[in-house]
Design an enzyme around this catalytic site. Structure first.
Site, PDB file in Angstrom:
ATOM      1  N   ASP A  11       0.857  -1.186   0.000  1.00  0.00           N
ATOM      2  CA  ASP A  11       0.000   0.000   0.000  1.00  0.00           C
ATOM      3  C   ASP A  11       0.897   1.241   0.000  1.00  0.00           C
ATOM      4  O   ASP A  11       1.684   1.436   0.919  1.00  0.00           O
ATOM      5  CB  ASP A  11      -0.856  -0.039   1.274  1.00  0.00           C
ATOM      6  CG  ASP A  11      -1.958   1.009   1.280  1.00  0.00           C
ATOM      7  OD1 ASP A  11      -2.889   0.870   2.080  1.00  0.00           O
ATOM      8  OD2 ASP A  11      -1.880   1.970   0.482  1.00  0.00           O
ATOM      9  N   ASP A 113      -3.006   2.298  -6.121  1.00  0.00           N
ATOM     10  CA  ASP A 113      -1.925   2.340  -5.134  1.00  0.00           C
ATOM     11  C   ASP A 113      -1.871   1.117  -4.216  1.00  0.00           C
ATOM     12  O   ASP A 113      -1.209   1.164  -3.190  1.00  0.00           O
ATOM     13  CB  ASP A 113      -2.039   3.611  -4.288  1.00  0.00           C
ATOM     14  CG  ASP A 113      -3.327   3.646  -3.466  1.00  0.00           C
ATOM     15  OD1 ASP A 113      -4.288   2.969  -3.849  1.00  0.00           O
ATOM     16  OD2 ASP A 113      -3.357   4.338  -2.444  1.00  0.00           O
ATOM     17  N   GLU A 114      -2.571   0.057  -4.566  1.00  0.00           N
ATOM     18  CA  GLU A 114      -2.557  -1.139  -3.726  1.00  0.00           C
ATOM     19  C   GLU A 114      -2.451  -2.403  -4.571  1.00  0.00           C
ATOM     20  O   GLU A 114      -3.162  -2.538  -5.563  1.00  0.00           O
ATOM     21  CB  GLU A 114      -3.862  -1.252  -2.911  1.00  0.00           C
ATOM     22  CG  GLU A 114      -4.016  -0.204  -1.842  1.00  0.00           C
ATOM     23  CD  GLU A 114      -5.284  -0.417  -1.040  1.00  0.00           C
ATOM     24  OE1 GLU A 114      -5.711  -1.573  -0.889  1.00  0.00           O
ATOM     25  OE2 GLU A 114      -5.857   0.588  -0.581  1.00  0.00           O
TER      26      GLU A 114
END
Length: 418
Positions: A11, A113-114
Site C-alpha cells: 500500500d 496504489d494497492e
DNA sequence: TCTGGGGTCCTAGGACCC
DNA sequence: TCTGGGGTCCTAGGACCC
C-alpha cells in the site's frame, strides 16, 4: 491450497501526495511536500475542491481525505495544496507493479496504489517473508522515491488490515494468532467493508470495536444486515475465503465517466453537450477493449446534491458513440425536470466481446459507416490527442469535446470482493 | 466549509410468465 | 371468486471501496 498461505499487501503511503513529492524532488525541488502540511486537492473554482490525499504533517491538523478544500484550509491556513496529475500516478503505479513482479508472478492490482502478492509458493532463498518484505519496501523507496507499507498474513483481508498499521515505510504481520491482540482492539470502522452507514448502525447496537463485532451473534447480524452482515462478521474474525485471482479474466463490468460542471446548468443544450462529451470518452474506452454494451445508465446530481439515475436495457448491442449518446439523451430527458444541474454521468454495462456474429448484426450500410467513423476518430485521438477532432456542436461553447479520466491509459480498478 | 470520479455488489419492488 | 407460488428480468437506489 497450501496449508500455510502467504500473502503480501503493498500500500503506497498517501499515494497521490507521495508521488507528487517524489516527482518534484526529481525535478530539482528542494522542498519535500511530505515534510510539511500539504495535500493534493481539486480545483475549487471548478467546484472540484476536495482533498484527495494529505501528508502526515497535514494529518496532525485533522485534515481528512474527501473533505472540502475550504474546510481543510480553515483547519490549517498554511496548508500547501497541489493539483492532481493522474498521468504521473499511472506511471508510478506501473513502475511499482514492474518491481513487484520481480518477486511474484501472481500480483493482483487492487487499485492504483494497492497490490496483493501471492507469496505462498515463492522461493525466498532461505529468508523469512518479513525479510523479503523489507527488501521490497527498501527498493521501492530507493529506486522509485516513495514509501509503502507492506502487510503480511495468510489471506488478503488480514494482509490488508496489517498494511494499515503504523505508517509510513513499515512492514507489519497479522497472523491468525495475532488477531486478538492487533486487530480486535481497533475501532470497527477500520474494518474493510464497514463504512460510515454500517459503523453508525453498529454503534447503535453497542458494537464499537472489531473484537465486539467478532464476538457478536452472527445470526442477529445476518437478520440486520443480510449478506453484508455475514461478510463483516467473517472479516472481523479474520476469515476471508477469496483466492488470489478470481478466474483471471473476469474483466471490467462497466465503463463510465462523470463530471461536475463548474456552473449550474439549466439549459438542456448545454446538458446535452456534456452528455455527448462523456459518451465520446466512454465509447472510446469501450472500443479500445473490443467490447459492446447492452445497458446504458445516466446519473445526475442537482445543485442541492440530490442525485438520481435511470438505466435502460437495450434490445440490441452496440459499440457506437452515437447509439450511446442517443440512449443517454432519452434517459436524461426522462430524468431531468429542469432543476439546476451540477453533475452528470454516463455509464455502460452488460459488456461482452464484439464477436463475428454480432458484427453481422451491425452490417447495415449505415452502421458499418458509423463504425468505421468511430474507429477513424479513435485512431486519430490516440495518435494526436483528444482535441485533434471534435464535433462542431462544441465549437465556441467552452465545453471540452471529450471528457473524463481513464482513457487509453487504463488500469484495472479495484475489485470489491477480496 | 461546500462537498470528485472511478468502480462493484446487493436489495427491494414491480412486471411478467408458467 | 378474492386470491397461489415460484422464477426471472428490469430498474432505482444505496452501500462500500480507493
Amino acid at each position: 491450497m497450501s496449508a500455510s498461505r502467504i500473502v503480501f499487501h503493498v500500500d503506497v503511503n498517501s499515494a497521490y501526495l507521495s508521488w507528487e513529492a517524489a516527482y518534484r524532488l526529481q525535478m530539482g525541488d528542494t522542498l519535500d511536500l511530505r515534510s510539511i502540511p500539504s495535500a493534493v486537492g481539486g480545483d475549487v473554482t471548478k467546484r472540484r475542491g476536495i482533498i484527495l490525499a494529505k501528508s502526515i504533517p497535514a494529518k496532525a491538523y485533522n485534515i481528512q481525505t474527501g473533505e472540502s478544500v475550504g474546510a481543510a484550509l480553515l483547519k490549517c491556513p498554511s496548508l500547501v495544496l497541489v493539483r492532481p496529475t493522474y498521468g504521473l500516478y499511472i506511471r508510478c503505479h506501473r513502475a511499482m507493479l514492474a518491481l513487484l513482479r520481480e518477486y511474484s508472478p501472481r500480483v493482483q492490482v487492487f487499485s492504483i496504489d494497492e497490490c496483493f502478492l501471492e507469496m505462498t509458493d515463492v522461493r525466498l532463498g532461505g529468508r523469512s517473508p518479513v525479510e523479503v518484505a523489507h527488501e521490497i519496501r527498501n527498493r521501492i523507496r530507493t529506486e522509485l522515491g516513495f514509501t509503502v507499507n507492506i502487510g503480511i498474513s495468510i489471506n488478503k483481508l488480514l494482509a490488508k488490515v496489517a498494511s494499515d498499521f503504523r505508517k509510513p515505510d513499515q512492514v507489519h504481520t497479522l497472523y491468525p494468532e495475532e488477531i486478538e491482540e492487533k486487530m480486535w482492539p481497533l475501532p470497527v470502522g477500520d474494518l474493510f467493508m464497514v463504512g460510515r452507514a454500517t459503523r453508525e448502525k453498529l454503534d447503535r447496537m453497542g458494537i464499537r470495536t472489531i473484537g465486539e463485532l467478532a464476538r457478536f451473534d452472527r445470526t442477529l447480524l445476518r437478520i440486520r444486515f443480510k449478506k453484508h452482515g455475514d461478510v463483516i462478521w467473517s472479516y472481523a474474525n479474520g476469515i476471508d475465503s477469496a483466492g488470489m485471482l478470481e478466474s483471471e479474466h473476469d474483466g471490467v463490468k462497466g465503463i463510465g465517466n462523470s463530471t461536475t460542471i463548474p456552473f449550474d446548468v439549466d439549459d438542456p443544450k448545454i446538458a446535452r453537450l456534456y452528455l455527448l462529451s462523456l459518451s465520446e470518452m466512454v465509447g472510446m474506452r469501450l472500443r479500445d477493449k473490443g467490447l459492446t454494451y447492452g445497458l446504458v445508465s445516466v446519473s445526475i446530481r442537482h445543485s442541492d446534491f440530490e442525485h438520481f439515475s435511470h438505466q435502460k436495457k437495450l434490445l440490441y448491442r452496440s459499440d457506437s458513440t452515437d447509439d450511446l449518446y442517443r440512449e443517454a439523451c432519452s434517459l436524461f430527458d426522462a430524468l431531468w425536470t429542469g432543476v439546476p444541474l451540477r453533475h452528470v454521468g454516463v455509464r455502460i454495462s452488460d459488456l461482452s466481446p464484439k464477436t463475428a456474429q454480432q458484427l453481422s448484426f451491425f452490417d447495415h450500410p449505415r452502421a458499418l459507416a458509423r463504425s468505421a467513423l468511430d474507429k477513424t476518430i479513435d485512431d486519430l485521438r490516440l495518435k494526436y490527442g483528444n482535441s485533434v477532432i471534435q464535433r462542431g456542436s462544441f465549437l465556441h461553447t467552452g465545453v471540452q469535446p471529450v471528457m473524463g479520466g481513464v482513457g487509453d491509459e487504463d488500469y484495472p480498478m479495484m475489485r470489491s470482493a477480496l
